[in-house]
Design a protein around this motif. Sequence first.
Motif, short mmCIF file in Angstrom:
data_model
loop_
_atom_site.label_atom_id
_atom_site.label_comp_id
_atom_site.label_asym_id
_atom_site.label_seq_id
_atom_site.Cartn_x
_atom_site.Cartn_y
_atom_site.Cartn_z
N UNK A 122 -6.63 12.46 1.38
CA UNK A 122 -6.24 11.06 1.50
C UNK A 122 -5.22 10.87 2.63
N UNK A 123 -4.20 11.70 2.66
CA UNK A 123 -3.17 11.55 3.69
C UNK A 123 -3.71 11.88 5.08
N UNK A 124 -4.58 12.86 5.16
CA UNK A 124 -5.15 13.23 6.46
C UNK A 124 -5.94 12.06 7.04
N UNK A 156 0.83 -1.21 0.00
CA UNK A 156 0.00 0.00 0.00
C UNK A 156 0.86 1.26 0.00
N UNK A 157 2.13 1.10 0.38
CA UNK A 157 3.04 2.24 0.35
C UNK A 157 3.27 2.74 -1.07
N UNK A 158 3.12 1.86 -2.07
CA UNK A 158 3.23 2.29 -3.46
C UNK A 158 2.13 3.28 -3.82
N UNK A 159 0.91 3.02 -3.33
CA UNK A 159 -0.19 3.94 -3.57
C UNK A 159 0.08 5.29 -2.89
N UNK A 160 0.59 5.23 -1.67
CA UNK A 160 0.91 6.47 -0.96
C UNK A 160 2.05 7.21 -1.63
N UNK A 181 -3.05 4.00 12.50
CA UNK A 181 -2.63 3.39 13.78
C UNK A 181 -3.67 2.47 14.41
N UNK A 182 -4.93 2.61 14.01
CA UNK A 182 -6.01 1.86 14.64
C UNK A 182 -6.52 0.70 13.79
N UNK A 183 -6.52 0.85 12.48
CA UNK A 183 -7.12 -0.19 11.63
C UNK A 183 -6.13 -0.82 10.66
N UNK A 184 -4.90 -0.32 10.60
CA UNK A 184 -3.92 -0.86 9.68
C UNK A 184 -3.90 -0.12 8.35
N UNK A 185 -2.82 -0.32 7.60
CA UNK A 185 -2.59 0.45 6.38
C UNK A 185 -3.62 0.26 5.29
N UNK A 186 -3.94 -1.00 4.95
CA UNK A 186 -4.85 -1.25 3.84
C UNK A 186 -6.26 -0.72 4.14
N UNK A 187 -6.76 -0.97 5.35
CA UNK A 187 -8.08 -0.47 5.71
C UNK A 187 -8.10 1.05 5.73
N UNK A 188 -7.03 1.64 6.25
CA UNK A 188 -6.96 3.10 6.29
C UNK A 188 -6.93 3.68 4.89
N UNK A 189 -6.19 3.02 3.98
CA UNK A 189 -6.12 3.50 2.60
C UNK A 189 -7.48 3.38 1.92
N UNK A 190 -8.16 2.27 2.15
CA UNK A 190 -9.50 2.11 1.58
C UNK A 190 -10.48 3.14 2.09
N UNK A 191 -10.43 3.40 3.40
CA UNK A 191 -11.32 4.41 3.98
C UNK A 191 -10.99 5.79 3.44
N UNK A 192 -9.70 6.06 3.25
CA UNK A 192 -9.29 7.37 2.72
C UNK A 192 -9.79 7.54 1.29
N UNK A 216 -12.42 6.11 -0.01
CA UNK A 216 -13.87 6.28 0.06
C UNK A 216 -14.22 7.71 0.46
N UNK A 217 -13.50 8.25 1.41
CA UNK A 217 -13.73 9.64 1.83
C UNK A 217 -13.46 10.62 0.69
N UNK A 218 -12.42 10.36 -0.09
CA UNK A 218 -12.12 11.22 -1.24
C UNK A 218 -13.30 11.30 -2.19
N UNK A 219 -14.01 10.17 -2.35
CA UNK A 219 -15.14 10.14 -3.28
C UNK A 219 -16.40 10.74 -2.67
N UNK A 220 -16.61 10.55 -1.36
CA UNK A 220 -17.89 10.92 -0.75
C UNK A 220 -17.92 12.29 -0.11
N UNK A 221 -16.81 12.70 0.51
CA UNK A 221 -16.84 13.96 1.28
C UNK A 221 -17.21 15.16 0.42
#
Length: 214
Positions: free
Chosen positions: A132-134, A72-76, A141-152, A154-159
Amino acid sequence: MIQGLSYRHGIFFFRIGEGIAHATYRDGAVKTRFLPWSWAGVGFIASRVLFTLPWYMWALAALIFLLRLPLYLLFLLGAGYHFLFPRSLRQYHGAEHKVFSYRGAVDLYNLREIADADIVNRGCSTNSVSQLFLVFLLLAPFVGGWWALGAAGLCMALVPRLARPFETRVLFPISAWLQRRVTTAAPSEEHLRTAILAYRSLIVGRAIPEDEYV
């Protein structure tokens, strides 16, 4: 809708499904090209962007593989390139924004006025990348990298659609600050001429050589 994309050696302006205009500054002059929207045109954009990435981006990508770090670091890394732009790209990016901000006719005759236009663009990809980075840094730190990236993602699309006031009052000021200080730089005349001729080429549907203005 006209969209723009800057890279180290030039600028693209395009309308999805219609056409692609490209301009680069080479040998003391702006070179322009117009292509119909097609797989070949999209491939041309991708090749120019990919094969002009600076060496340090390739080195960081290789390091991720060599050290067997999470992929997932490649995406970041791809998104984080916004914060690592070489100066020439930051200047082309600034010229692209000024063309979008200018409210008059985008033409070489108005170059000085375009140079004074706002360097902040409401539709810049810096908006999405900063969000995305925010979100990623808050959640990882709470859900792990892949889940955090997926949530980020999703937020980019919905917010922007579901929480427009929050995006406008909180997220966009962060992006605007980054645009002014990190992802753009004041363009020189050559960067502005390149941006203007790329934009004009898209508007008229053909490559406009610089010597038309001589």
